[in-house]
Design a protein around this motif. Structure first.
Motif, short mmCIF file in Angstrom:
data_model
loop_
_atom_site.label_atom_id
_atom_site.label_comp_id
_atom_site.label_asym_id
_atom_site.label_seq_id
_atom_site.Cartn_x
_atom_site.Cartn_y
_atom_site.Cartn_z
N PRO A 1 0.82 -1.22 0.00
CA PRO A 1 0.00 0.00 0.00
C PRO A 1 0.85 1.27 0.00
CG PRO A 1 -0.87 -1.60 1.55
CD PRO A 1 0.47 -2.11 1.13
N GLY A 2 1.89 1.29 0.84
CA GLY A 2 2.75 2.47 0.89
C GLY A 2 3.51 2.68 -0.41
N ARG A 3 3.91 1.57 -1.04
CA ARG A 3 4.66 1.71 -2.29
C ARG A 3 3.78 2.29 -3.39
NH1 ARG A 3 7.87 -2.90 -2.57
NH2 ARG A 3 8.93 -1.66 -1.00
N LEU A 4 2.55 1.83 -3.51
CA LEU A 4 1.65 2.38 -4.52
C LEU A 4 1.36 3.85 -4.24
CD1 LEU A 4 -0.89 -0.54 -5.13
CD2 LEU A 4 1.01 0.18 -6.57
N GLN A 5 1.26 4.21 -2.98
CA GLN A 5 1.04 5.61 -2.64
C GLN A 5 2.25 6.45 -3.06
OE1 GLN A 5 0.58 6.41 1.55
NE2 GLN A 5 -0.47 8.35 1.19
N ALA A 6 3.47 5.94 -2.80
CA ALA A 6 4.67 6.67 -3.19
C ALA A 6 4.78 6.80 -4.71
CB ALA A 6 5.90 5.95 -2.62
N ILE A 7 4.39 5.74 -5.41
CA ILE A 7 4.41 5.79 -6.87
C ILE A 7 3.47 6.87 -7.37
CG2 ILE A 7 3.64 4.49 -8.91
CD1 ILE A 7 4.83 1.98 -7.59
N ALA A 8 2.26 6.92 -6.82
CA ALA A 8 1.29 7.93 -7.23
C ALA A 8 1.79 9.34 -6.91
CB ALA A 8 -0.05 7.67 -6.56
N GLN A 9 2.48 9.51 -5.79
CA GLN A 9 2.99 10.83 -5.41
C GLN A 9 4.06 11.32 -6.38
OE1 GLN A 9 4.22 10.11 -1.37
NE2 GLN A 9 2.18 10.53 -0.52
N ASP A 10 4.70 10.40 -7.09
CA ASP A 10 5.69 10.79 -8.11
C ASP A 10 5.03 11.18 -9.43
OD1 ASP A 10 7.83 10.53 -6.45
OD2 ASP A 10 8.59 8.66 -7.31
N GLY A 11 3.70 11.16 -9.49
CA GLY A 11 3.01 11.52 -10.72
C GLY A 11 2.80 10.38 -11.68
N VAL A 12 3.20 9.17 -11.28
CA VAL A 12 3.01 7.99 -12.11
C VAL A 12 1.51 7.70 -12.24
CG1 VAL A 12 3.35 5.48 -12.16
CG2 VAL A 12 5.26 7.00 -11.59
N ARG A 13 1.08 7.33 -13.45
CA ARG A 13 -0.34 7.05 -13.68
C ARG A 13 -0.65 5.57 -13.89
NH1 ARG A 13 -3.62 10.94 -15.40
NH2 ARG A 13 -5.18 9.47 -14.60
N VAL A 14 0.35 4.78 -14.31
CA VAL A 14 0.14 3.36 -14.61
C VAL A 14 1.23 2.55 -13.92
CG1 VAL A 14 -0.04 1.60 -16.41
CG2 VAL A 14 -0.90 3.91 -16.85
N VAL A 15 0.84 1.47 -13.28
CA VAL A 15 1.80 0.57 -12.65
C VAL A 15 1.69 -0.80 -13.29
CG1 VAL A 15 0.21 -0.04 -10.78
CG2 VAL A 15 2.66 -0.31 -10.44
N ARG A 16 2.83 -1.41 -13.56
CA ARG A 16 2.88 -2.72 -14.22
C ARG A 16 3.25 -3.77 -13.18
NH1 ARG A 16 7.35 -5.40 -16.94
NH2 ARG A 16 6.61 -6.91 -18.49
N VAL A 17 2.43 -4.82 -13.07
CA VAL A 17 2.66 -5.85 -12.06
C VAL A 17 2.46 -7.23 -12.66
CG1 VAL A 17 1.91 -4.29 -10.20
CG2 VAL A 17 0.28 -5.89 -11.22
N TRP A 18 3.03 -8.23 -12.00
CA TRP A 18 2.85 -9.62 -12.41
C TRP A 18 1.46 -10.11 -11.97
CZ3 TRP A 18 6.36 -10.81 -15.72
CH2 TRP A 18 7.68 -10.36 -15.57
N ALA A 19 0.78 -10.74 -12.88
CA ALA A 19 -0.43 -11.49 -12.54
C ALA A 19 -0.17 -12.95 -12.86
CB ALA A 19 -1.63 -10.98 -13.32
N SER A 20 1.04 -13.40 -12.50
CA SER A 20 1.44 -14.77 -12.78
C SER A 20 2.61 -15.13 -11.89
CB SER A 20 1.84 -14.93 -14.26
OG SER A 20 2.97 -14.12 -14.55
N GLY A 21 2.97 -16.37 -11.88
CA GLY A 21 4.07 -16.92 -11.11
C GLY A 21 3.80 -18.39 -10.90
#
Length: 597
Positions: A72-92
């Motif tokens: 949760p904190g990492r996504l918040q920090a990403i958003a605070q940097d102005g990032v609009r899209v985050v890429r994540v794994w939906a596999s493993g």
């Protein structure tokens, strides 16, 4: 026809044209409706609620089991940097024998927290964690790109699928990255492996989020799906990958009409790969293009400065313009210490500025994490504050130029057919370029050593005593020097000992190459160069009786003899010009001859 009838006919034509144009615009927009709040495409741009949408994005280490509590904190920090899209794994994909040898890295989170432990052994906790990621992303006004499988072994990936399908020899620790590529390509065609993959796609795409209650297909937080991370195919095997991309994009589209789809191929290094990349991204159920780039590691992209970064970006955007779809740089990374005399921040600035200028629709960086020892990691550590500031600056720049079209130089598509070439040019009076000239009763014979080329340009190029060679597309020029007197010319004969250059990843396949002869820019026809056997010579001969070329030769004008592998040749696999093999009957002659008779 009465005036009234003329008016009615004109009205019908105008209305019909309006309906046609309206339909064309709808088709261009996406060929299907875009729901409010969902990211769509219009030509080479993304759109959101009818407005252009360009973004800075980021990859994030938020896997289940790896720094999970920080998600949760990492996504918040990403958003605070102005990032609009985050890429994540939906596999493993995991299993009992995930230990890798030869120093090949294995993600620790996978051992105990995969999405899938076996063909029928699913880990619901990993899926629930993905539900939480989507919920947190929505809370932070982020869109999410979901990657559905990995080519590489560090997350299980296609090798694990092949294991489950009964193909164990694709796993080979003696090979680069622990993968036997020839066997790994069976993932694209093996019935069982494809069935297993479709099962995973169905579970993801049709899932209902346990946190928000939304069906994934109805969740606008999901920007789109990436079929595979860095899907590979060696030279000449692209049709196998394309067939898989066509099948899986069609299958995913049958489940979900709302979200975007990208193949997830790594990109391209040369002109023939570029053509395959364009062909693959032109498939009807593919919505946008994707490229990954790491200047320090991707040495075959030849990016070592801000200028070459701009050239790289222009070329990739031009390819997406040819496809007619948006381009996303899905991964870009630089180590904290920088590379080739440029700091990490300098590299990020060059990356973002060239992406914005060229018309890239989305530029993503690798990778947000708390681990300061991780290569390419973007962390909360103060050392990375300048990088965070640069990401914020780029995000604002993307918003300011959201509607900007690619510049004119990018729209000159023919200029970008070949991503990168090396070249040499010699002065026309350089003794090295001078042929041996023999005057005979029937005409004049000009004979050249291979290394006497006055100019050359290829994707890779080299030469030495008795040979020159170029990889891929390009040319070698030889100069028939100016003659002080005029002479009646009936025909010109060009002979040369020419061979193709085998691609580095030929893997035992035989590759031929098509060469075209030009004389002073005039096309004199092409020939398919076959691969000769040991000691064999396949001499190529052109006989030219063109009036225009004969006239130039008759007047004594200089002649540029060009052996060219053209950008659109059906088999553009390089050119080797070399001396005769030992024992060949004509070894006392030179292997490039021009007769002016």
């Amino acid at each position: 026809m009465t005036r009234k009838n003329v008016f009615l006919a004109a009205l019908v034509i105008v209305v019909g044209a309006a309906i046609f144009l309206a339909g064309w615009r709808w088709s261009d927009a996406r060929r299907r409706p875009v729901r409010p709040g969902f990211v769509g495409v219009h030509g080479t741009q993304f759109v959101l609620n009818g407005r252009p949408f360009r973004f800075i994005g980021a990859n994030a280490a938020i896997f289940y089991g790896e720094e999970t509590a920080q998600m949760p904190g990492r996504l918040q920090a990403i958003a605070q940097d102005g990032v609009r899209v985050v890429r994540v794994w939906a596999s493993g994909e995991s299993g009992a024998d995930d230990g890798l040898k030869s120093g090949i890295a294995q993600n620790d989170w996978l051992r105990t927290n995969p999405f899938r432990r076996g063909p029928d052994d699913w880990n619901e906790a990993a899926f629930v964690h993905l539900d939480h990621i989507l919920a947190e992303a929505e809370r932070n006004h982020l869109f999410v790109q979901l990657c559905l499988v990995n080519w590489w072994r560090d997350t299980g990936g296609i090798i694990r699928y092949l294991d489950w399908a009964g193909i164990a020899d694709a796993r080979d620790d003696s090979k680069p990255f622990g993968i036997n590529t020839d066997r790994a390509l069976l993932f694209y065609s093996n019935d069982k492996a494809r069935e297993l993959y479709r099962e995973h796609v169905r579970r993801i795409v049709t899932r209902r989020n346990t946190v928000t209650g939304k069906l994934y297909i109805d969740d606008p937080t999901i920007m789109g799906y990436e079929l595979m991370n860095e899907a590979q195919a060696p030279t000449g095997r692209w049709a196998e990958r394309k067939a898989w991309v066509a099948e899986m994009s069609t299958y995913l589209r049958s489940l979900d009409e709302n979200h975007l789809i990208s193949p997830g191929t790594w990109g391209y290094r040369n002109g023939i790969e570029r053509r395959a990349w364009i062909d693959e991204h032109s498939l009807p159920n593919i919505d946008y293009c994707d490229v990954h780039h790491y200047p320090r590691d991707d040495t075959d992209s030849f990016v070592d400065s801000a200028q070459t970064m701009g050239e790289f970006m222009d070329n990739r955007v031009a390819a997406s313009v040819q496809v007619g779809k948006p381009l996303v740089i899905g991964e870009f990374g630089m180590v904290p210490e920088g590379f080739h005399g440029m700091s990490r921040v300098d590299w990020f600035r060059a990356y973002f500025d060239s992406a914005v200028r060229a018309g890239v629709a989305g530029a993503m960086c690798w990778i947000y994490t708390n681990d300061t020892t991780r290569d390419y990691g973007i962390t909360p550590d103060p050392r990375d504050n300048p990088t965070h500031a640069e990401i914020k600056r780029a995000a604002e720049l993307m918003i300011m130029q959201a509607a900007a079209a690619p510049p004119a130089n990018v729209m000159d598509l023919e200029h970008h057919l070949i991503p990168h070439q090396f070249a040499f040019n010699r002065p026309v009076n350089d003794p090295v370029t001078m042929p041996k000239i023999t005057v005979r009763p029937e005409g004049i014979l000009y004979q050249f050593h291979p290394e006497s080329a006055v100019a050359g340009r290829f994707e890779r190029i080299d030469g030495g005593f008795g040979y020159v060679w170029g990889v891929g597309m390009g040319y070698f020029d030889y100069l028939v020097p100016e003659r002080a007197y005029r002479k009646r010319i009936g025909r010109i004969i060009v002979r040369a000992n020419l061979k193709p250059v085998e691609p580095y990843d030929a893997h035992g396949q035989v590759f031929n190459s098509r060469v075209t002869l030009f004389i002073n820019g005039a096309d004199c026809g092409s020939k398919l160069l076959l691969t000769p056997g040991p000691g064999q010579v396949l001499l190529q001969t052109w006989t030219i009786d063109s009036w225009g070329i004969r006239l130039q030769a008759a007047r004594g004008l200089p002649l540029i003899i060009r052996f060219s592998i053209e950008p659109m040749a059906d088999q553009p696999y390089g050119l080797n010009i070399s001396n005769w093999p030992e024992g060949y009957v004509a070894q006392d002659t030179m292997p490039v001859e021009v007769e002016v008779n």
